[in-house]
Scaffold this motif. Structure first.
Motif, mmCIF file in Angstrom:
data_model
loop_
_atom_site.group_PDB
_atom_site.id
_atom_site.type_symbol
_atom_site.label_atom_id
_atom_site.label_comp_id
_atom_site.label_asym_id
_atom_site.label_seq_id
_atom_site.Cartn_x
_atom_site.Cartn_y
_atom_site.Cartn_z
ATOM 1 N N ARG A 83 -1.810 -22.459 13.013
ATOM 2 C CA ARG A 83 -1.703 -22.099 11.425
ATOM 3 C C ARG A 83 -0.500 -22.963 10.854
ATOM 4 O O ARG A 83 -0.930 -23.562 9.733
ATOM 5 N N SER A 121 -5.671 -27.365 25.039
ATOM 6 C CA SER A 121 -5.817 -26.086 24.350
ATOM 7 C C SER A 121 -7.129 -25.713 24.309
ATOM 8 O O SER A 121 -7.882 -26.682 24.141
ATOM 9 N N TYR A 145 -3.308 -28.982 14.675
ATOM 10 C CA TYR A 145 -2.840 -28.795 15.874
ATOM 11 C C TYR A 145 -3.691 -29.108 16.967
ATOM 12 O O TYR A 145 -3.424 -30.064 18.010
ATOM 13 N N ARG A 202 0.589 -7.580 10.133
ATOM 14 C CA ARG A 202 -0.233 -8.661 9.328
ATOM 15 C C ARG A 202 -1.485 -8.987 10.023
ATOM 16 O O ARG A 202 -1.381 -9.878 11.066
ATOM 17 N N ASP A 272 -8.304 -21.008 12.033
ATOM 18 C CA ASP A 272 -8.547 -20.120 12.851
ATOM 19 C C ASP A 272 -10.091 -20.184 13.450
ATOM 20 O O ASP A 272 -11.135 -20.272 12.403
HETATM 21 C C1 UGA Z 1 -2.782 -19.543 20.622
HETATM 22 C C2 UGA Z 1 -1.630 -20.374 20.729
HETATM 23 O O1 UGA Z 1 -0.772 -19.974 19.600
HETATM 24 C C3 UGA Z 1 -1.821 -21.761 20.511
HETATM 25 O O2 UGA Z 1 -0.550 -22.425 20.766
HETATM 26 C C4 UGA Z 1 -2.824 -22.380 21.563
HETATM 27 O O3 UGA Z 1 -3.187 -23.617 21.606
HETATM 28 C C5 UGA Z 1 -3.976 -21.449 21.456
HETATM 29 O O4 UGA Z 1 -3.774 -20.220 21.505
HETATM 30 C C6 UGA Z 1 -4.850 -21.893 22.465
HETATM 31 O O5 UGA Z 1 -5.749 -20.720 23.113
HETATM 32 O O6 UGA Z 1 -5.343 -23.019 22.828
HETATM 33 P P1 UGA Z 1 -4.340 -18.386 18.844
HETATM 34 O O7 UGA Z 1 -5.667 -18.346 19.382
HETATM 35 O O8 UGA Z 1 -4.113 -18.870 17.236
HETATM 36 O O9 UGA Z 1 -3.459 -19.814 19.238
HETATM 37 O O10 UGA Z 1 -3.288 -17.173 18.984
HETATM 38 P P2 UGA Z 1 -2.447 -16.145 18.133
HETATM 39 O O11 UGA Z 1 -1.491 -17.126 17.468
HETATM 40 O O12 UGA Z 1 -2.020 -15.096 19.206
HETATM 41 O O13 UGA Z 1 -3.519 -15.685 17.165
HETATM 42 C C7 UGA Z 1 -4.803 -14.984 17.549
HETATM 43 C C8 UGA Z 1 -5.554 -14.403 16.362
HETATM 44 O O14 UGA Z 1 -4.588 -13.422 15.734
HETATM 45 C C9 UGA Z 1 -5.619 -15.658 15.239
HETATM 46 O O15 UGA Z 1 -6.959 -15.088 14.654
HETATM 47 C C10 UGA Z 1 -4.738 -15.176 14.180
HETATM 48 O O16 UGA Z 1 -4.997 -15.509 12.960
HETATM 49 C C11 UGA Z 1 -4.522 -13.870 14.423
HETATM 50 N N1 UGA Z 1 -3.017 -13.194 13.865
HETATM 51 C C12 UGA Z 1 -1.931 -13.869 14.484
HETATM 52 C C13 UGA Z 1 -3.177 -12.268 13.067
HETATM 53 O O17 UGA Z 1 -3.952 -11.726 12.573
HETATM 54 N N2 UGA Z 1 -1.708 -11.988 12.883
HETATM 55 C C14 UGA Z 1 -0.611 -12.327 13.159
HETATM 56 O O18 UGA Z 1 0.695 -12.114 12.829
HETATM 57 C C15 UGA Z 1 -0.572 -13.480 14.271
#
Ligand code: UGA
Ligand code: NAD
Length: 317
Positions: A83, A121, A145, A202, A272
């Protein structure tokens, strides 16, 4: 050598390598003397005699002297997180994920290192139909990213196929790694933190988005296997442990803590994707790897570590 050794995955990897008898040089630009997260990540590791830590920025440090006697390089240094990559920090993503990687590959090649394992990733796949992503699928990165991670892995592979390049490259596409010392911006950390502290969580979107959550020890096992297997250069998915929605993660956190997390709904975030899901066949065939830890047990271990950390440092929020 492990780059990004003061980070979440890098510190676990370096620890496991030293425990397996390797001598490890860890490099990271975060200085454990001044950065509390780096200090906490490195606390156990720096007490081990097989570990030497170097605080240096791969964008401008001399890399070759760090590679003397190295037989494998694990390149995990980089700017993670989907993000924030839309914002003004994008130039940092490009600098660390692309330009620094080019310097690392140059040095590794000149020093004749036989194997480089690079952290790619799952985000390189972008939006999917919900079915598992196979390494041969056409990447469609949906965030700045993800674009830099695709550039990073392809840059390493481009170096490796040059005539006379002594280095074979294994690019691991990690799928949302969780467990003790996970980055505090990530969802599992935030959900468990909310469950422990009573602060609200959140939730971006409706919580039906799914991730193929991969426990840190499983990610580390795949990474170590990638350094030693006889293979040509290529990419491998590291995921397939536990496909779950964010709502399921919240439920597990509720049941582990015995407390109902207060969820604060916010709009979905740009970049996302709805679902990530790994086809783990290649990892199984090439690395002999299979995830061992399911989401419930992994989150229990993660929560125990977070609770201990909260008590010790008061820094889990
Ligand atoms: C994660 C890592 O942060 C990345 O660096 C990595 O490259 C990626 O995994 C990957 O698999 O390649 P992400 O899947 O976005 O990215 O993981 P999170 O940051 O844990 O987020 C997971 C989901 O939770 C997303 O949909 C995000 O929007 C949501 N989220 C995250 C929330 O609803 N609230 C939050 O406070 C944080
Ligand atoms: P992290 O932020 O905890 O660790 C990355 C480390 O790299 C940090 O300590 C940072 O200081 C260091 N670093 C960044 N730029 C540097 C530079 N120019 N010179 C020296 N050090 C530098 O992140 P993490 O979650 O451990 O992720 C490690 C790697 O795995 C990253 O490349 C990330 O893109 C990738 N990845 C992570 C996940 C995940 O779920 N955590 C999933 C897919 C890919």
């Amino acid at each position: 050598m492990v780059t990004g050794a003061a980070g979440f995955i890098g510190s676990h990897l370096a620890h496991a390598l030293v425990q397996a008898g390797a001598v490890v040089v860890g490099v990271d630009r975060r200085d454990p003397a001044t950065d509390p997260t780096a200090a906490a990540n490195l606390a156990a590791l720096q007490r081990l005699p097989g570990y030497m830590h170097v605080t240096a920025d791969l964008l401008n440090c001399a890399i070759e002297p760090l590679l003397l006697d190295a037989n494998a390089v694990f390149h995990l240094a980089g700017i993670p997180g989907v993000r924030p990559s839309w914002g003004p920090r994008f130039s940092e993503y490009v600098a660390s994920n692309v330009l620094a990687t080019h310097r690392v590959m140059d040095a590794v090649t000149r020093m004749g290192i036989p194997r480089l394992v690079v952290a790619s990733s799952s985000s390189v796949y972008g939006p999917t139909e919900g079915g598992p992503s196979v390494e041969t699928d056409r990447p469609q990165p949906a965030s700045p990213y993800a674009v830099t991670k695709l550039a990073e892995e392809q840059l390493c592979l481009a170096h490796s196929v040059q005539a006379h390049c002594p280095t074979s490259v294994v690019a691991l596409r990690y799928f949302t790694v969780y467990g003790p010392r996970q980055r505090p911006d990530m969802f599992t950390h935030r959900a468990l933190s909310a469950a422990l502290t009573g602060q609200s969580l959140r939730l971006y979107g409706d919580g039906h988005q799914r991730r193929d959550f991969t426990y840190i020890d499983d990610a580390v096992a795949a990474t170590i296997a990638a350094a030693t297997i006889p293979t040509a250069s290529g990419v491998i998915n590291v995921g397939g442990g536990s496909s779950a929605s964010l709502l399921e993660v919240i439920n597990i956190a509720n049941s582990l803590s015995g407390r109902e997390i207060q969820v604060h709904h916010e709009n979905p975030r740009s970049g996302d994707v709805l679902t990530t899901r790994a086809d783990p066949s290649r990892a199984h065939e090439v690395l002999g790897w299979q995830p061992q830890v399911d989401l419930h047990n992994g989150m229990r271990a993660h929560m125990q570590a977070l609770a201990a950390e909260t008590a010790a440092y008061g820094r889990a929020a």
